[in-house]
Each structure stands twice: as structure tokens, then as C-alpha cells.
Design an enzyme around this catalytic site. Structure first.
Site, PDB file in Angstrom:
ATOM      1  CB  SER A 783      -0.840  -0.132   1.447  1.00 30.42           C
ATOM      2  OG  SER A 783      -0.201   0.250   1.829  1.00 30.42           O
ATOM      3  CE  LYS A 826      -3.462   1.176   5.354  1.00 29.66           C
ATOM      4  NZ  LYS A 826      -3.258   0.523   3.808  1.00 29.66           N
TER       5      LYS A 826
END
Ligand code: ADP
Length: 887
Positions: A783, A826
Site C-alpha cells: 500500500s 488508516k
């Protein structure tokens, strides 16, 4: 030894100073004085036929005691009857100066004729002095008639004191002699046996006892002991065989006694050394005696108690049989025997295990359960809802073997406390089994009893601790089990969680099946991904993503602060932590998804306040007096008007104390106190701005076991050969992402305005170094793709990225942005860190529903399809190069 010796009438005399040679004794002497050397030379060495010499004891003048017959030179004293005359008659005239030395000596008037068994002559160098070593054997007694000096040495006229054969035969008829000789032989025999026993010598001395005439034996025996000179003299003077025998018997007996005493002492010492052995032996004997008498000893008492405990353990029939067999074996064993203790420990475990014992389940009231969960935990609406559903199913179908609940989330989000809330809602006991780091199957299933130090597995051990068969068992950190050569704990867990198999769970140590089907299992994990799929399949994952700052504040105000105050013996009357200050702690001192470190920080504040209270900084004595209970007043006033310290009676709890010392105003935590106790703030909102102050740094969002985190990516360039360096605990996937990112940037260099013209090598003469700070945290996962590209573009273009914008997303080689996991965590992390804008892959839009709306309200979410979209949002004023782009 010669039977009869013909003595010459005159013998050369060798004086023996303070020493006696007895007949039958053998002695080795070294002659060094001129007189003795001359004597040996003339009388022994030079003679063809080795002659005899006389050995006469001499005594130093100082040592004279008026007991023995002593004579002086020239004055012959003879025979026993004359002895009295000489006794005590010591005058200067009887003294003789020997060897021209200072000492005056006295000659004894009886000596022993001796012959040389061996002679050796030596010459000393460099003086040339002659010396002799002579081995002499004493033969028979004589008396000195006259002593004279011929040349250097003395000679004496002598007469033998030995009996003739007929005289001896007569004596041997004498009953007294017979008795004495018997007595002597018996004593001597005893001595020989003692010595033989001690030295393990053969029977040679015994042979001597039988072959040598007894009156000679007496001399031989006495000569072998160390006795005083006086005793030696008196032995020499014992011419009469009867006297000699009785004296010898006395001496031999004395020697025997001294040996015995010495032996006793050694035995005593040895006895002390082997005390423990002796004790052991005695104990064994005692046990045998008790057994004979049918007395129960302690061990048997113990075993009886164990048996009673086993009987009350309500084991199933087949297990009872097995246990009873083992008990019978144990009863036959001695406690010292190997295996006794392990067998006993095993039976103790069998007796301790809750085979049937269960805590009574409450009639499940779902509303009460909901209230219980609400009162223990703030928020977590969905989670609580799911728990209530689970409980509802259990209520309708108590034996339903529903799925195992598994709480997944970062540390400190309340997974463990939720599980214990389930237990209390059900009225069951709670037991936590930590599986973190368990790599050995034996940790779950136990070791077989054949191994030394074998133990049951953690499950059985947990059940023993909780002592009921229907607890709520928390399998903590189930994602942290791993498998290696020692087996696969996950497969053992599979058996535990499988309702078909856990009815007969087999622990290797226990070796009999145990029914786990009544246990309610709840698991926790930080991440679901490492949990082996078959195991995950058995569980229902409930995610706890972490809290927003607002939620943390509520949790702190409602749950953490009251609990922390209580734990420290304080109350809100003492310490108040205003909301603003809690917020400050949340923002300045914690960056976690859960509330554990927040709780720790609040506890630190409470501790500091407790110290102040304990120091009585807050207790105005005069104001408090009327509030004090009677005994305290007495204590306080007893010692005088001013009492600094007082004894608080036992049993008065903290709250009492706080009430006793009522204070005028509580301590209110302020910024100064926070800074004093917790130190300067660890985090401030400016971190991102500071970090991205230079080109080449971008803000990413990553996912770790601690939840989501903001991760900066730093890139720099230096002279080199076009190599890419990566640092910061990276996994392979992230390394590949970096390669892809670099390739993409190089391929688009011209379009992005990073190079003047197409085909120019961006890496010409330079190396790129990309670093992921926070080196202690291992990082992996794809990511970071968009973040890497952004950092590189920022580096090459020398433009700074926006400090309020964080991003996450995977990128393909051709620049497509792919969705990633952990969006909720996140976004929460970005929110915690004060980020205002988050760039996400477009296809992650669906995940936004999971994010609390309060968080979303504070964030601008930007969706990106292609890398260019990301760059457009990441830089201030958009991507200035886009107009040049052909894309
Ligand atoms: P985990 O097991 O997830 O690591 P814990 O269950 O040990 O976390 O929780 C840590 C602490 O935080 C506990 O004292 C717990 O009571 C508290 N806590 C966590 N979440 C909440 C919540 N929602 N409401 C109240 N207290 C909470």
C-alpha cells in the site's frame, strides 16, 4: 635369633644415648663420632668373623632420675640384688664426660649384646671423614662388671644375664609363669588382630607368636612400640622372665587401648560424615517398623487425602478406573523412588480438574446483558449488538455450538474486557489463556508423561485454575501462534474449537479425554490475516478498529478516570481531570488506536496526586477535626496539640481515609501538572508539517498490528551509479513497490516535467535512497506504492508535498491505483495525527461506510483512479505539470 649365645667375657661397648636396644630388636644406626667409628672399624669391619659388641644405654646427666640402676666408670655393679646399692647413689664421680662435649653422661649397668647384620662404610667429602651405617640385632642381656676405656672407645667386662636352658625349663614349669605367658599371649594376639584388621596385613606376626619362646616375644613386642626411655630401661632391667612378661603384658595392653581409643575417635568422625546416610537407613527402618505395626505414616495420610480428593472429583467412570489404577501403583512406591512425584502430581491434576463442576448459569436476561455491556464499554455499538445476538442464540438453544467469537483489533481497544463482560453477563467464570508466541503443539496439548518435567497443556492448566468445566475461555492473541518443527499449535486449536472433536479433547499429559464442549471460547487477535484459514473458518471475526479522539475522550471520562481514581485510592473530591486536559493528554501524549497508553498516562496523573495527598499537602488539620471519626480524634489529640503523623487503624479503606481528610478543594489537573508529570508533549500537530518541509518526503498511511499509522517516506539523491537504496526494516513486497515506483517515475520523467526531454535518464550519475523512518517497526505490504511515487516526484521536481495530505494505495506499473486493506484503521490514524486530507484508491470508497461519521466530517477524502490523480492532490495548487502531460 640364636637359641643360646656364647658371650665373651669382654665386649666393646657402644653407648646408646637415651635409647635402649632390646634383645630381638633390629636397629639401623649411623656412626659418626670418632669413638664409635673406631669401634665399628676395629670390632666389626676389620674382623674376618663378625663379632659381637655391647650396647649400653647412657643418659644425660640432666635427665637422671633416681629410679634405674646407674653405674659409673670403673665401678661394676652387678646382679639384681646389688641394684639397691646403686640406686640413688649418684654423685659427681659417677658421671662421665663423653665425646669431650659439654654433657656429662651416666652409663647404665646393663646392656644388650648385639651383632651386626649389615655394615656399610662411607667417606664424607670433602673432609674425608669415615662413617659407618650398621644394622644391629639385639641378642641377649648382660651386666657390666667393669667398664674401661681402651684407646678411643670403651670396653667392659661382662657377665651374661640369660638363663641357661635348664633354668629356663624350670621357670616354664612355674604356674605363675604359665599364667603370665598365657595372659601375655592373649593380649598380644588381640593386638595383632586389631593391627591386622586395620592394616590388612597377613598372618606373619601370628606365626611368630607360636614359634618364638614367650620371654623373647615380650622383648620383641615391646621393642616395636614407641615407649619412653624409662620404660625401655625398666624392660631391659627385667631379667626375671616373669617380671618381664608382666611388664610386657602391661605395655602391650596399654598400646592396644590407645589404638582402640584412636579408632573410636575416627569412627565418631566418620559417623558424623555419613549422618545423612545413617538418617536414611534409620528412616527406612522406621518405615519398615511402622508397616509391621500397621501404623499410617505421613505419606499414607497424604495419599488417603489424595484418594478422598479424587473421589470427590466426580470423574467419569472410565477415568476413575484409570486414576485408581495409577493410585494403586503409587501406593506401592516409596517416596524416594523415581516416578513417585510425577505420578503423584498427575493424580493431583486428575483430582483437581473440573470433570463435572460447573458454575450455575444465570437465566439469561438480554436486557441486563446489554446494560452490563453498556456500563463496561463505551461505544462499540455494532460489537455489542453482535454479542447480544450471540447470547440470544445461546438463550434459545443453550447447547448450540455456535461459532467462536473472535475479536480482532489493535491493542487496548477492549477485546479482553469485552470477553470478560460476556462471562459476567452469562454468570460464568472467566479464564484467559495467552497464546502469543506459542510455537510448540505441546503448549496446547501438553507433553507426554514420559518426558522429564512434562506438564499439561495451557488449556487443561487453565481449566484446573478456573476449577469449573463451563468457563468463558479467552484464547488471547490467537494470531500469534506459529508453527515450526515442534508441531502446529493451530491444528491442535482446531480440535479444541471443533464442537465435534472437543468433547474428547486429548491432552498428551492427561492421556484421558476431557470434555471441552461446555467451555465458551472467545478469541482475540490483532489481525485476522495471520490466522490459519481452517481456524478462521471456525470463528466469527468481529473487528474493533480503534477509537477516534472523541470516543477516547468519552471512554476516559466515563470509564478510565473513575477506574484509575479508584485503583489509587482517590475520588473526584481529590482529583479532577477536566475534559480539556484529557483531550490534551490524548493529543499530546498518545498516538494509539486503543486506550491503553491513555489509561497509563491517566494513572500517572493519579499517582502524582496520590503522592500529594499522602504528603498531606492538601489536608488542613484544623478544618478536618470535626469531620474525623471518634477514634481518630483520640489518636490525633493523644500526643499533644500538633500531630504530624497518625496511625490509621487497620481495616479502614482508602475511601474512608479520603473522607476523613476532607479537603477544601480538589486537585484539578492543569497543563502545568500534566507537563510536570508526563513531561513535554510527545506529539504535536506540527509533525507532518515539519517532516514534509523539504522536497522528497511524502505522507503515507500504513497498517501495522497496532492499527493504522501515518508513515513518512523520505527520498533523497546523491552522486552515484544509478542505484536504488532502501532502508527501514522493509519486506520484499515494499522493495518491489519501490522499484515499480522508480520505474514509473523514470518512464514519465518528461511528461511530469522532471526532465527536459524524453529519453533523459533521471538517474544519470546519481543514486536514489528511499528511507522509511521508524526503523524499529517492520513494514511490508504494497500500500505504499502511491506514497513512494509521490516522494520521488517531489524529490525530482524539488516541490514540497502538502503536509495536511496523507495517502495510501497500490500502484501498477502502468500507473493504475489499486485498492488496499485497512482503510478504516488508516483513516482513523490520519485523523489522530491531525491530517486533514486523505487520498484513497477510488475502489476503496465502499470501505468508507465503516469509518465513523464524526471522523469523516473532519476529513476531506480524495479518491484517485490513476497515479496522476494522486499527484494532482498531493501537491499544493494541484499538479503543475499536468498540462504538459499527454495522459
Ligand atoms: P485489548 O484486549 O484489546 O488489548 P483490553 O481489553 O485490555 O484491550 O482494554 C484495555 C483497557 O481499555 C481496559 O482497561 C478496558 O477496559 C479499556 N477499554 C477499552 N475499550 C473500552 C471501551 N470502549 N469502554 C471502556 N473501556 C474500554
Amino acid at each position: 635369633m640364636a637359641e643360646s649365645i656364647d658371650l665373651p667375657s669382654r665386649l666393646a661397648i657402644l653407648p646408646f644415648r637415651n635409647k635402649v636396644l632390646l634383645p630381638g630388636a633390629i636397629i639401623r644406626i649411623r656412626c659418626t663420632s670418632p669413638a664409635s667409628v673406631k669401634l665399628v672399624e676395629q670390632e666389626l669391619w676389620q674382623r674376618e668373623e663378625k663379632g659381637l659388641i655391647g650396647i649400653l644405654p647412657v643418659r644425660d646427666a640432666a635427665e637422671i632420675k633416681p629410679v634405674a640402676p646407674i653405674m659409673s666408670q670403673g665401678e661394676g655393679t652387678d646382679s639384681l640384688d646389688q641394684r639397691s646399692k646403686v640406686q640413688g647413689g649418684l654423685s659427681d664421680s659417677h658421671k662421665l664426660d663423653v665425646k669431650n662435649q659439654h654433657d656429662v653422661v651416666h652409663w647404665h649397668n646393663r646392656g644388650v649384646a648385639a651383632r651386626a647384620l649389615h655394615l656399610s662404610r662411607g667417606v664424607e667429602k670433602p673432609s674425608g671423614r669415615v662413617t659407618y651405617i650398621v644394622v644391629l640385632e639385639g641378642l641377649c642381656r648382660f651386666s657390666v662388671q667393669e667398664l674401661s676405656k681402651r684407646g678411643t672407645y670403651h670396653t667392659a667386662r661382662i657377665s651374661s644375664l640369660e638363663m641357661t636352658r635348664t633354668e629356663m625349663e624350670q621357670v616354664e614349669q612355674d604356674p605363675d609363669f604359665i599364667m603370665l605367658s598365657r595372659q601375655f599371649k592373649a593380649t598380644a594376639m588381640e593386638l595383632i588382630s586389631v593391627l591386622e584388621q586395620k592394616q590388612k596385613t597377613g598372618g606373619r606376626t601370628k606365626v611368630l607368636l607360636e614359634t618364638v619362646p614367650v620371654h623373647k616375644l615380650a622383648d620383641i613386642f615391646v621393642a616395636s612400640f614407641e615407649i619412653s626411655f624409662e620404660e625401655q630401661l625398666s624392660m631391659l632391667d627385667s631379667v626375671d622372665p616373669k617380671v618381664r612378661l608382666s611388664k610386657a603384658t602391661e605395655l602391650v595392653d596399654r598400646h592396644l587401648q590407645s589404638i582402640r581409643v584412636a579408632e573410636k575417635i575416627t569412627q565418631k568422625v566418620e559417623g558424623q560424615l555419613s549422618k545423612s546416610q545413617k538418617e536414611f537407613l534409620l528412616r527406612q527402618q522406621m518405615r519398615a517398623i511402622k508397616e509391621e505395626l500397621g501404623d499410617n505414616d505421613d505419606d499414607e495420610d497424604d495419599l488417603a487425602a489424595l484418594e478422598r480428593k479424587m473421589q470427590s472429583a466426580e470423574m467419569p467412570q472410565n477415568i476413575w478406573k484409570h486414576a485408581h489404577r495409577e493410585l494403586r501403583r503409587l501406593k506401592k512406591m516409596q517416596p524416594q523412588q523415581p516416578g513417585y512425584n510425577s505420578s503423584r502430581a498427575y493424580l493431583e491434576l486428575l483430582a483437581d480438574l473440573p470433570w463435572q463442576k460447573a458454575s450455575k448459569e444465570l437465566e439469561l436476561d438480554l436486557r441486563a446483558a446489554q446494560e452490563h455491556l453498556d456500563s463496561d464499554h463505551y461505544g462499540l455499538v455494532k460489537v455489542k449488538q453482535r454479542i447480544i445476538e450471540y447470547l440470544a442464540v445461546r438463550k434459545l438453544k443453550p447447547d448450540a455450538r455456535g461459532l467462536v467469537l473472535c475479536f480482532v483489533g489493535p491493542p487496548g481497544v477492549g477485546k479482553t474486557s469485552l470477553a470478560s463482560s460476556i462471562a459476567s453477563a452469562l454468570g460464568r467464570k472467566f479464564v484467559r489463556i495467552s497464546l502469543g508466541g506459542v510455537k510448540d503443539e505441546a503448549d496446547i496439548r501438553g507433553h507426554r508423561r514420559t518426558y522429564i518435567g512434562s506438564m499439561p497443556g495451557r488449556l487443561i492448566d487453565g481449566l484446573k485454575r478456573v476449577a469449573v468445566c463451563n468457563p468463558v475461555m479467552l484464547l488471547d492473541e490467537i494470531d500469534k501462534t506459529g508453527s515450526d518443527v515442534r508441531g502446529d499449535p493451530a491444528s491442535a486449536l482446531l480440535e479444541v474449537l471443533d464442537p465435534e472433536q472437543n468433547k474428547t479433547f486429548n491432552d498428551h499429559y492427561l492421556n484421558v479425554p476431557f470434555d471441552l464442549s461446555k467451555v465458551i471460547f472467545v478469541a482475540t487477535a490483532n489481525r485476522a490475516q495471520p490466522i490459519p484459514p481452517p481456524l478462521l473458518d471456525r470463528m466469527e471475526v468481529i473487528e474493533l478498529p480503534g477509537y477516534t479522539p472523541e470516543e477516547k475522550l468519552k471512554i476516559a471520562m466515563r470509564h478510565l478516570i473513575p477506574r484509575v481514581l479508584d485503583q489509587h485510592g482517590l475520588s473526584s473530591e481529590f482529583l479532577q481531570i477536566p475534559e480539556g486536559m484529557v483531550q490534551l493528554v490524548i493529543q499530546g501524549y498518545t498516538r494509539e488506536a486503543g486506550v491503553r497508553s491513555l489509561e497509563r498516562n491517566l494513572a500517572a496523573l493519579a499517582r502524582a496526586a496520590a503522592v500529594r495527598v499522602a504528603e498531606q499537602e492538601l489536608v488542613p488539620l484544623n478544618k478536618g477535626v470535626q469531620e474525623l471519626s471518634a477514634p481518630l480524634i483520640e489518636n490525633r489529640l493523644a500526643g499533644g496539640a500538633e500531630v504530624e503523623m497518625e496511625v490509621i487503624p487497620m481495616g479502614v479503606n482508602n475511601r474512608h481515609i479520603s473522607n476523613t481528610f476532607r479537603i477544601t478543594s480538589p486537585l484539578v489537573v492543569d497543563e502545568a501538572m500534566i507537563e510536570k508529570v508526563l513531561g513535554p508533549p510527545k506529539f504535536d500537530g506540527r509533525e507532518a508539517a515539519d517532516r514534509v518541509a523539504n522536497p522528497g518526503v511524502s505522507v503515507g498511511l500504513v497498517w501495522t498490528t497496532f492499527g493504522g499509522e501515518v508513515q513518512f517516506v523520505e527520498a533523497t539523491t546523491m552522486a552515484g551509479k544509478g542505484e536504488l537504496h532502501l532502508t527501514g526494516q522493509l519486506g520484499d513486497v515494499i522493495k518491489e513497490s519501490a522499484q515499480i515506483a522508480l520505474t514509473w517515475v523514470r518512464a514519465r520523467a518528461a511528461e511530469l516535467g522532471l526532465a527536459a526531454a524524453e529519453g533523459i535518464n533521471l538517474l544519470e550519475g546519481r543514486d536514489i535512497h528511499i528511507h522509511f523512518p521508524a526503523g524499529a517497526v517492520p513494514k511490508d505490504g504494497p500500500s505504499a506504492g502511491v506514497t513512494l511515487v509521490t516522494a520521488l516526484v517531489s524529490l525530482f521536481s524539488q516541490k514540497r508535498v502538502r503536509s495536511d495530505t496523507a495517502m495510501t494505495g497500490e500502484m501498477t506499473l502502468r500507473g493504475l491505483v489499486l485498492p488496499v486493506g485497512g482503510i478504516k484503521d488508516k483513516i482513523l490514524a490520519a485523523h489522530r495525527c491531525g491530517i486533514k486530507r486523505v487520498i484513497l484508491p477510488e475502489r476503496n470508497m465502499k470501505d468508507l461506510v465503516e469509518v465513523p461519521s464524526s471522523v469523516l466530517a473532519n476529513l476531506e477524502i480524495l479518491l484517485a483512479k490513476r497515479m496522476e490523480d494522486v499527484l494532482e492532490q498531493a501537491f499544493d495548487g494541484g499538479c503543475p505539470w499536468r498540462q504538459h502531460s499527454k495522459l
